[in-house]
Design a protein around this motif. Structure first.
Motif, PDB file in Angstrom:
ATOM      1  N   SER A 129     -61.906 -10.562  31.088  1.00 22.10           N
ATOM      2  CA  SER A 129     -61.690 -11.391  32.219  1.00 22.10           C
ATOM      3  C   SER A 129     -61.160 -10.600  33.340  1.00 22.10           C
ATOM      4  O   SER A 129     -61.532 -10.716  34.549  1.00 22.10           O
ATOM      5  N   TRP A 130     -60.564  -9.308  33.115  1.00 26.24           N
ATOM      6  CA  TRP A 130     -60.183  -8.468  34.054  1.00 26.24           C
ATOM      7  C   TRP A 130     -61.341  -7.862  34.808  1.00 26.24           C
ATOM      8  O   TRP A 130     -61.468  -7.638  35.903  1.00 26.24           O
ATOM      9  N   VAL A 131     -62.246  -7.434  33.843  1.00 27.36           N
ATOM     10  CA  VAL A 131     -63.493  -6.738  34.436  1.00 27.36           C
ATOM     11  C   VAL A 131     -64.150  -7.677  35.189  1.00 27.36           C
ATOM     12  O   VAL A 131     -64.781  -7.240  36.307  1.00 27.36           O
ATOM     13  N   THR A 132     -64.311  -9.001  34.547  1.00 28.84           N
ATOM     14  CA  THR A 132     -65.161  -9.957  35.648  1.00 28.84           C
ATOM     15  C   THR A 132     -64.408 -10.069  36.739  1.00 28.84           C
ATOM     16  O   THR A 132     -65.132 -10.158  37.920  1.00 28.84           O
ATOM     17  N   LEU A 133     -63.112 -10.040  36.853  1.00 27.19           N
ATOM     18  CA  LEU A 133     -62.566 -10.145  38.228  1.00 27.19           C
ATOM     19  C   LEU A 133     -62.489  -9.207  38.991  1.00 27.19           C
ATOM     20  O   LEU A 133     -63.084  -9.258  40.516  1.00 27.19           O
ATOM     21  N   ASP A 134     -62.926  -7.899  38.455  1.00 27.22           N
ATOM     22  CA  ASP A 134     -62.915  -6.740  39.217  1.00 27.22           C
ATOM     23  C   ASP A 134     -64.395  -6.647  39.842  1.00 27.22           C
ATOM     24  O   ASP A 134     -64.436  -6.557  40.938  1.00 27.22           O
ATOM     25  N   VAL A 135     -65.537  -7.333  39.033  1.00 25.28           N
ATOM     26  CA  VAL A 135     -66.646  -7.155  39.655  1.00 25.28           C
ATOM     27  C   VAL A 135     -66.681  -8.108  40.771  1.00 25.28           C
ATOM     28  O   VAL A 135     -67.381  -7.964  42.016  1.00 25.28           O
ATOM     29  N   ILE A 136     -66.296  -9.575  40.719  1.00 26.24           N
ATOM     30  CA  ILE A 136     -66.147 -10.272  41.634  1.00 26.24           C
ATOM     31  C   ILE A 136     -65.582 -10.022  43.135  1.00 26.24           C
ATOM     32  O   ILE A 136     -66.109 -10.043  44.216  1.00 26.24           O
ATOM     33  N   CYS A 137     -64.218  -9.339  42.723  1.00 28.77           N
ATOM     34  CA  CYS A 137     -63.677  -8.780  44.001  1.00 28.77           C
ATOM     35  C   CYS A 137     -64.536  -7.731  44.654  1.00 28.77           C
ATOM     36  O   CYS A 137     -64.646  -7.794  45.920  1.00 28.77           O
ATOM     37  N   GLN A 138     -64.879  -6.939  44.048  1.00 32.47           N
ATOM     38  CA  GLN A 138     -65.769  -5.631  44.363  1.00 32.47           C
ATOM     39  C   GLN A 138     -67.113  -5.956  45.133  1.00 32.47           C
ATOM     40  O   GLN A 138     -67.513  -5.716  46.267  1.00 32.47           O
ATOM     41  N   VAL A 139     -67.902  -6.988  44.751  1.00 35.70           N
ATOM     42  CA  VAL A 139     -69.176  -7.662  45.200  1.00 35.70           C
ATOM     43  C   VAL A 139     -68.651  -8.332  46.350  1.00 35.70           C
ATOM     44  O   VAL A 139     -69.330  -8.300  47.408  1.00 35.70           O
ATOM     45  N   THR A 140     -67.702  -8.951  46.486  1.00 34.01           N
ATOM     46  CA  THR A 140     -67.130  -9.866  47.552  1.00 34.01           C
ATOM     47  C   THR A 140     -66.919  -8.845  48.725  1.00 34.01           C
ATOM     48  O   THR A 140     -67.193  -9.141  49.869  1.00 34.01           O
ATOM     49  N   ALA A 141     -66.047  -7.787  48.635  1.00 27.68           N
ATOM     50  CA  ALA A 141     -65.537  -6.692  49.412  1.00 27.68           C
ATOM     51  C   ALA A 141     -66.733  -5.922  50.033  1.00 27.68           C
ATOM     52  O   ALA A 141     -66.984  -5.934  51.216  1.00 27.68           O
ATOM     53  N   ALA A 142     -67.812  -5.682  48.987  1.00 24.08           N
ATOM     54  CA  ALA A 142     -68.970  -4.864  49.562  1.00 24.08           C
ATOM     55  C   ALA A 142     -69.944  -5.816  50.573  1.00 24.08           C
ATOM     56  O   ALA A 142     -70.315  -5.263  51.625  1.00 24.08           O
ATOM     57  N   LEU A 143     -69.842  -7.101  50.078  1.00 26.98           N
ATOM     58  CA  LEU A 143     -70.766  -7.996  51.136  1.00 26.98           C
ATOM     59  C   LEU A 143     -69.903  -8.225  52.429  1.00 26.98           C
ATOM     60  O   LEU A 143     -70.568  -8.104  53.320  1.00 26.98           O
ATOM     61  N   PHE A 144     -68.615  -8.232  52.354  1.00 31.32           N
ATOM     62  CA  PHE A 144     -67.935  -8.581  53.547  1.00 31.32           C
ATOM     63  C   PHE A 144     -67.824  -7.342  54.476  1.00 31.32           C
ATOM     64  O   PHE A 144     -68.064  -7.603  55.769  1.00 31.32           O
ATOM     65  N   TYR A 145     -67.647  -6.224  53.708  1.00 30.36           N
ATOM     66  CA  TYR A 145     -67.551  -5.002  54.658  1.00 30.36           C
ATOM     67  C   TYR A 145     -69.119  -4.711  55.539  1.00 30.36           C
ATOM     68  O   TYR A 145     -69.093  -4.209  56.473  1.00 30.36           O
ATOM     69  N   LEU A 146     -70.099  -5.100  54.547  1.00 26.42           N
ATOM     70  CA  LEU A 146     -71.363  -4.537  55.048  1.00 26.42           C
ATOM     71  C   LEU A 146     -71.644  -5.458  56.315  1.00 26.42           C
ATOM     72  O   LEU A 146     -72.083  -5.248  57.335  1.00 26.42           O
ATOM     73  N   SER A 147     -71.236  -7.141  56.148  1.00 30.96           N
ATOM     74  CA  SER A 147     -71.521  -7.723  57.354  1.00 30.96           C
ATOM     75  C   SER A 147     -70.517  -7.455  58.485  1.00 30.96           C
ATOM     76  O   SER A 147     -71.078  -7.244  59.721  1.00 30.96           O
ATOM     77  N   ALA A 148     -69.431  -6.860  58.301  1.00 28.34           N
ATOM     78  CA  ALA A 148     -68.281  -6.528  59.494  1.00 28.34           C
ATOM     79  C   ALA A 148     -68.864  -5.338  59.770  1.00 28.34           C
ATOM     80  O   ALA A 148     -68.686  -5.255  61.120  1.00 28.34           O
ATOM     81  N   ALA A 149     -69.420  -4.311  59.190  1.00 31.14           N
ATOM     82  CA  ALA A 149     -69.639  -2.974  59.708  1.00 31.14           C
ATOM     83  C   ALA A 149     -70.941  -3.263  60.592  1.00 31.14           C
ATOM     84  O   ALA A 149     -71.070  -2.632  61.585  1.00 31.14           O
ATOM     85  N   VAL A 150     -72.002  -3.864  60.262  1.00 30.00           N
ATOM     86  CA  VAL A 150     -73.230  -4.304  60.968  1.00 30.00           C
ATOM     87  C   VAL A 150     -72.832  -5.015  62.127  1.00 30.00           C
ATOM     88  O   VAL A 150     -72.968  -4.546  63.451  1.00 30.00           O
ATOM     89  N   LEU A 151     -71.868  -5.916  62.188  1.00 37.96           N
ATOM     90  CA  LEU A 151     -71.525  -6.772  63.378  1.00 37.96           C
ATOM     91  C   LEU A 151     -70.790  -5.734  64.402  1.00 37.96           C
ATOM     92  O   LEU A 151     -70.942  -5.872  65.548  1.00 37.96           O
ATOM     93  N   GLU A 152     -69.774  -5.075  63.685  1.00 39.48           N
ATOM     94  CA  GLU A 152     -69.246  -4.081  64.644  1.00 39.48           C
ATOM     95  C   GLU A 152     -70.221  -3.091  65.237  1.00 39.48           C
ATOM     96  O   GLU A 152     -69.966  -2.762  66.312  1.00 39.48           O
ATOM     97  N   ALA A 153     -71.191  -2.565  64.628  1.00 40.64           N
ATOM     98  CA  ALA A 153     -72.096  -1.551  64.927  1.00 40.64           C
ATOM     99  C   ALA A 153     -72.909  -2.300  66.443  1.00 40.64           C
ATOM    100  O   ALA A 153     -73.079  -1.652  67.151  1.00 40.64           O
ATOM    101  N   TYR A 154     -73.445  -3.343  66.011  1.00 37.10           N
ATOM    102  CA  TYR A 154     -74.031  -3.866  66.986  1.00 37.10           C
ATOM    103  C   TYR A 154     -73.246  -4.233  68.384  1.00 37.10           C
ATOM    104  O   TYR A 154     -73.810  -4.042  69.395  1.00 37.10           O
ATOM    105  N   PHE A 155     -72.115  -4.646  68.136  1.00 34.97           N
ATOM    106  CA  PHE A 155     -71.297  -5.096  69.100  1.00 34.97           C
ATOM    107  C   PHE A 155     -70.796  -3.835  69.958  1.00 34.97           C
ATOM    108  O   PHE A 155     -71.067  -3.824  71.330  1.00 34.97           O
TER     109      PHE A 155
END
Length: 136
Positions: free
Chosen positions: A62-88
């Motif tokens: 379950s720790w591995v599953t939690l790690d996957v969920i957290c890393q997928v969330t972080a990657a998607l969040f950071y991708l959206s933030a990086a694109v928005l900041e670059a556009y801005f």
């Protein structure tokens, strides 16, 4: 224990957090999202790293599953933030043409670069986490 790509992502995320906090905020909605993402991912990664170092995982799958969920969330969040900041940053480049405001623009450019580096590191960690999750 070596620092994982996600841990390095947290370091670059901390740099994004500092740069966005130090810059003037002409558009609070975009900057607010970037701040939320950088703080949230920094705290989440630091908490997971601390728990892992304390042995809270106990070797469970379950720790591995939690790690996957957290890393997928972080990657998607950071991708959206990086694109928005670059556009801005691209959209306001003319506003910061004056020499006295150029440092603000340069801080935003640095934040964009660090946000994309953090995204890349979280994606790399996500790939390793998914491979570990698949094998468990």
């Amino acid at each position: 224990m070596a620092v994982t790509p996600g841990g390095r992502g947290a370091v670059f995320g901390g740099l994004v957090w500092i740069l966005i906090a130090a810059s003037k905020v002409p558009d609070p909605m975009v900057q607010g999202w970037v701040m939320f993402v950088s703080v949230f991912c920094f705290v989440m990664t630091a908490t997971l790293l601390f728990l892992y170092m304390c042995g809270a995982h106990g070797g469970s799958s379950s720790w591995v599953t939690l790690d996957v969920i957290c890393q997928v969330t972080a990657a998607l969040f950071y991708l959206s933030a990086a694109v928005l900041e670059a556009y801005f940053t691209y959209a306001i480049r003319g506003f910061f043409a004056a020499p006295e405001r150029r440092s603000i623009y340069q801080e935003n450019i640095a934040a964009v670069v660090f946000a994309f580096i953090a995204t890349l590191l979280y994606v790399i960690h996500k790939i390793y986490s998914l491979r570990r999750w698949k094998s468990s």
